[in-house]
Design an enzyme around this catalytic site. Structure first.
Site, PDB file in Angstrom:
ATOM      1  N   CYS A  53      -2.135  -0.958   7.093  1.00 22.23           N
ATOM      2  CA  CYS A  53      -1.527   0.379   7.153  1.00 22.23           C
ATOM      3  C   CYS A  53      -1.814   1.048   8.496  1.00 22.23           C
ATOM      4  O   CYS A  53      -0.956   1.742   9.049  1.00 22.23           O
ATOM      5  CB  CYS A  53      -2.021   1.239   6.000  1.00 22.23           C
ATOM      6  SG  CYS A  53      -1.327   0.704   4.415  1.00 22.23           S
TER       7      CYS A  53
ATOM      8  N   CYS B  43       0.817  -1.216   0.000  1.00 28.39           N
ATOM      9  CA  CYS B  43       0.000   0.000   0.000  1.00 28.39           C
ATOM     10  C   CYS B  43       0.852   1.268   0.000  1.00 28.39           C
ATOM     11  O   CYS B  43       1.991   1.270   0.469  1.00 28.39           O
ATOM     12  CB  CYS B  43      -0.901   0.024   1.223  1.00 28.39           C
ATOM     13  SG  CYS B  43      -2.048  -1.355   1.328  1.00 28.39           S
TER      14      CYS B  43
ATOM     15  N   GLU C 244       0.590   3.995   1.806  1.00 26.02           N
ATOM     16  CA  GLU C 244       0.930   4.521   3.124  1.00 26.02           C
ATOM     17  C   GLU C 244       2.209   3.889   3.661  1.00 26.02           C
ATOM     18  O   GLU C 244       3.103   4.574   4.159  1.00 26.02           O
ATOM     19  CB  GLU C 244      -0.213   4.283   4.114  1.00 26.02           C
ATOM     20  CG  GLU C 244      -1.504   4.967   3.744  1.00 26.02           C
ATOM     21  CD  GLU C 244      -2.439   4.117   2.893  1.00 26.02           C
ATOM     22  OE1 GLU C 244      -1.970   3.458   1.922  1.00 26.02           O
ATOM     23  OE2 GLU C 244      -3.644   4.104   3.199  1.00 26.02           O
TER      24      GLU C 244
END
Length: 161
Positions: free
Chosen positions: A115, A73, A75
């Site tokens: 995340c 991801c 993030e």
């Protein structure tokens, strides 16, 4: 038996024009990162901008892989890039923007569970809140004042002592 109540604090902005100039700039950086994401399988692009206490900004975007668990991801890309470059830095804020190539994303897209846990690790480590701004392609923007607002029963290193 006792009933308990958990509350969270967040601010909702109607659109990007309500952000401060610095916040607006950081969200724009997340949008730029989002627009160069590698998402050929989901067609769901996410970008993130992390700003540290020394005002350095690190960007990340989602990177997919045909072997789905091998992707990552936006993030976590941004956070780990920042922490790799500045190991003792403190994260002040994270800005997240998402869009889909299949449909219009007109509501805020919060970080996924993995995340959230990664953000929790760094917020616990630095003993200071990390503000998290998240947005879709258009529409409202949410500001959470701490990961605890998104993950009130978070797992942290105190569980391992």
């Amino acid at each position: 038996m006792n009933d308990h109540h958990i509350s969270t604090k967040f601010t909702v902005f109607d659109n990007q024009s309500e952000l401060s100039s610095i916040e607006n700039e950081l969200l724009n950086k997340a949008i730029q990162a989002r627009d160069s994401a590698y998402a050929p399988y989901s067609s769901f692009n996410v970008g993130a901008a992390v700003i540290l206490d020394n005002d350095q900004v690190f960007l990340g975007n989602n990177q997919e892989n045909a072997a789905y668990p091998s992707g990552i991801c936006a993030e976590r890309v941004a956070i780990w890039s920042a922490m790799s470059a500045i190991p003792h830095g403190k994260i002040k804020q994270i800005f997240i923007s998402a869009r889909s190539e299949k449909t219009k994303v007109n509501r805020p897209v919060a970080p996924c569970g993995a995340c959230r846990q990664a953000i929790a690790e760094y917020e616990t480590r630095q003993k200071e809140n990390i503000e998290i701004f998240f947005a879709g392609e258009t529409g409202k923007i949410v500001k959470a004042y701490s990961i605890k607002d998104l993950l009130p029963w978070m797992f942290d290193n105190s569980m391992l002592s």
